[in-house]
Enzyme design. Structure first.
Site, mmCIF file in Angstrom:
data_model
loop_
_atom_site.group_PDB
_atom_site.id
_atom_site.type_symbol
_atom_site.label_atom_id
_atom_site.label_comp_id
_atom_site.label_asym_id
_atom_site.label_seq_id
_atom_site.Cartn_x
_atom_site.Cartn_y
_atom_site.Cartn_z
ATOM 1 N N TYR A 121 0.857 -1.185 0.000
ATOM 2 C CA TYR A 121 0.000 0.000 0.000
ATOM 3 C C TYR A 121 0.895 1.237 0.000
ATOM 4 O O TYR A 121 1.985 1.199 0.565
ATOM 5 C CB TYR A 121 -0.867 0.016 1.265
ATOM 6 N N ASP A 302 -6.045 -17.728 4.916
ATOM 7 C CA ASP A 302 -5.285 -17.538 3.670
ATOM 8 C C ASP A 302 -4.924 -18.869 2.998
ATOM 9 O O ASP A 302 -4.739 -19.862 3.689
ATOM 10 C CB ASP A 302 -3.986 -16.780 3.977
HETATM 11 C C1 PLP Z 1 -1.993 -6.427 6.050
HETATM 12 C C2 PLP Z 1 -0.933 -5.638 5.472
HETATM 13 C C3 PLP Z 1 -0.785 -4.275 5.798
HETATM 14 C C4 PLP Z 1 -1.714 -3.569 6.761
HETATM 15 O O1 PLP Z 1 -3.012 -3.467 6.312
HETATM 16 P P1 PLP Z 1 -4.098 -2.753 7.233
HETATM 17 O O2 PLP Z 1 -5.376 -2.889 6.480
HETATM 18 O O3 PLP Z 1 -3.650 -1.331 7.405
HETATM 19 O O4 PLP Z 1 -4.107 -3.462 8.548
HETATM 20 C C5 PLP Z 1 0.227 -3.572 5.201
HETATM 21 N N1 PLP Z 1 1.077 -4.157 4.324
HETATM 22 C C6 PLP Z 1 0.961 -5.441 3.991
HETATM 23 C C7 PLP Z 1 1.903 -6.018 3.011
HETATM 24 C C8 PLP Z 1 -0.040 -6.235 4.558
HETATM 25 O O5 PLP Z 1 -0.141 -7.526 4.228
#
Ligand code: PLP
Length: 376
Positions: A121, A302
């Site tokens: 993200y 998963d």
């Molecule tokens: C789960 C995850 C996050 C965090 O996601 P949130 O929805 O903010 O809890 C960030 N980076 C990766 C790669 C993830 O798998």
């Protein structure tokens, strides 16, 4: 909440000579992890069937538990939710049961700009600080990491991760996961947190750890509590899956963590034979709130190789949420989420409360199924 009596571990023959000072010391708990069949055999009589499962499965996927977590098991069989989370099962290596699963379904290793870091993200990155855990969960989503030798990362690896975060100013949050970062010594934890804390564009540092579940004595370590207090961007996300995991010691440990100004949240994985019922999840969520842990996510299991036998129908989670809504405090309701394959991220899945949508009205239903037409 399970109330553990004074000296509760002395009820177990193998631990009856362990004194309080040792048992309640997190380092003792890790140093005295049980990893071999001979050690387990001293705790309970292991049947031939269980022996076979243990020996065949651990050729690939290791076994390990803290004495504390093991002591919470009331019955040594797969019917017990804690036993089932730690004791190897032949299902893990059954080709048929593991069909359509992957070692790394979310491409965490592929989406890695530098080794150990996943940037999926825009505003947050996931850092895998170590590949050590004090308990090996049978349902681990990073089972692939435990196929390698246990080791902490090198200083060079850490420096490269910090450098990447420093250079990418859109990153607001670092999620430190693992392995379990809180199995690292305080000095190492402080080194990581200090470096991250000094990066001004970071708003939060999220630590993902299961120590609160499997080794709550970690949070009676003054040194760690001081670190949490000092580097005050830390949030802790833990991983309780069943009400039997929540004890009076959990409660004290959470109180210590909260006293440092660190919020505590929880992620649960929905798993067949462990917690896949409305009643169990309702009790779990209520119990979490009682010890002041906020339920954050409920995950659909998963498609990780070696864990697929825990998977429920995807709709099971929706049914459970539907059950919680209106009957249980909104604070006790997690987000049900599915992590999409190929690294596409997590998506929430909700029960649908909109029955009909028109240009000038919407028909909603409430938790009891009663409907109402509202002007838009
Ligand atoms: C789960 C995850 C996050 C965090 O996601 P949130 O929805 O903010 O809890 C960030 N980076 C990766 C790669 C993830 O798998």
């Amino acid at each position: 909440m399970i109330i553990l009596e004074e000296n509760y571990w002395k009820e177990i023959d193998a631990f009856k000579n362990v004194d309080k000072e040792n048992w309640e010391n997190w380092k003792w708990q890790i140093a005295n992890r049980l990893t071999a069949l001979e050690e387990i055999s001293k705790i309970f009589p292991v049947s031939d069937k269980l022996k076979e499962a243990f020996l065949k499965t651990t050729e690939i996927f290791h076994f390990g538990t803290t004495p504390y977590y093991l002591s919470l098991i009331k019955e040594f069989s797969y019917d017990n939710p804690i036993f089932r989370q730690i004791f190897p099962s032949l299902d893990e290596i059954d080709e048929e049961k593991q069909k359509h699963s992957y070692e790394d379904p979310f491409l965490e290793d592929t989406l890695s700009p530098v080794s150990g870091l996943t940037h999926r993200y825009p505003d947050r990155v996931l850092m895998r600080a170590t590949n050590f855990c004090s308990v090996y969960c049978r349902h681990c989503m990073r089972k692939r990491m435990f196929l390698e030798e246990e080791r902490a990362r090198t200083k060079e690896e850490y420096e490269k991760m910090f450098q990447y975060i420093r250079e990418n100013k859109q990153i607001k949050e670092v999620l430190i996961s693992g392995g379990d970062p809180l199995t690292l010594p305080n000095k190492k934890i402080e080194y990581i947190l200090k470096n991250l804390y000094e990066i001004e564009h970071l708003d939060i540092i999220r630590i993902g750890s299961r120590e609160l579940v499997v080794n709550p004595y970690r949070f009676f370590d003054e040194g760690l509590l001081e670190i949490f207090y000092k580097y005050d961007k830390v949030w802790l996300v833990t991983h309780f899956n069943h009400p039997d995991e929540i004890t009076n010691i959990t409660k004290k440990a959470v109180k210590n963590i909260l006293s440092t100004g660190t919020p505590v949240l929880n992620q649960t994985v929905l798993m067949k034979g462990i917690n896949d019922s409305k009643e169990t999840i309702e009790t779990l969520m209520r119990s979490l709130l009682k010890v002041k842990i906020k339920p954050y996510y409920l995950f659909y299991c998963d498609p990780v190789k070696g864990t697929l036998h825990f998977r429920t129908d995807i709709k099971k989670g929706v049914e459970i949420l539907e059950h919680l809504r209106g009957r249980v405090s909104g604070l006790a309701t997690p987000i049900y989420a599915v992590d999409l394959e190929n690294g596409l991220g997590k998506v929430p899945v909700f029960p649908n409360y909109i029955v009909e949508e028109a240009e000038d009205y919407i028909i909603f239903r409430n938790y009891e199924g009663r409907t109402v037409k509202q002007r838009r």
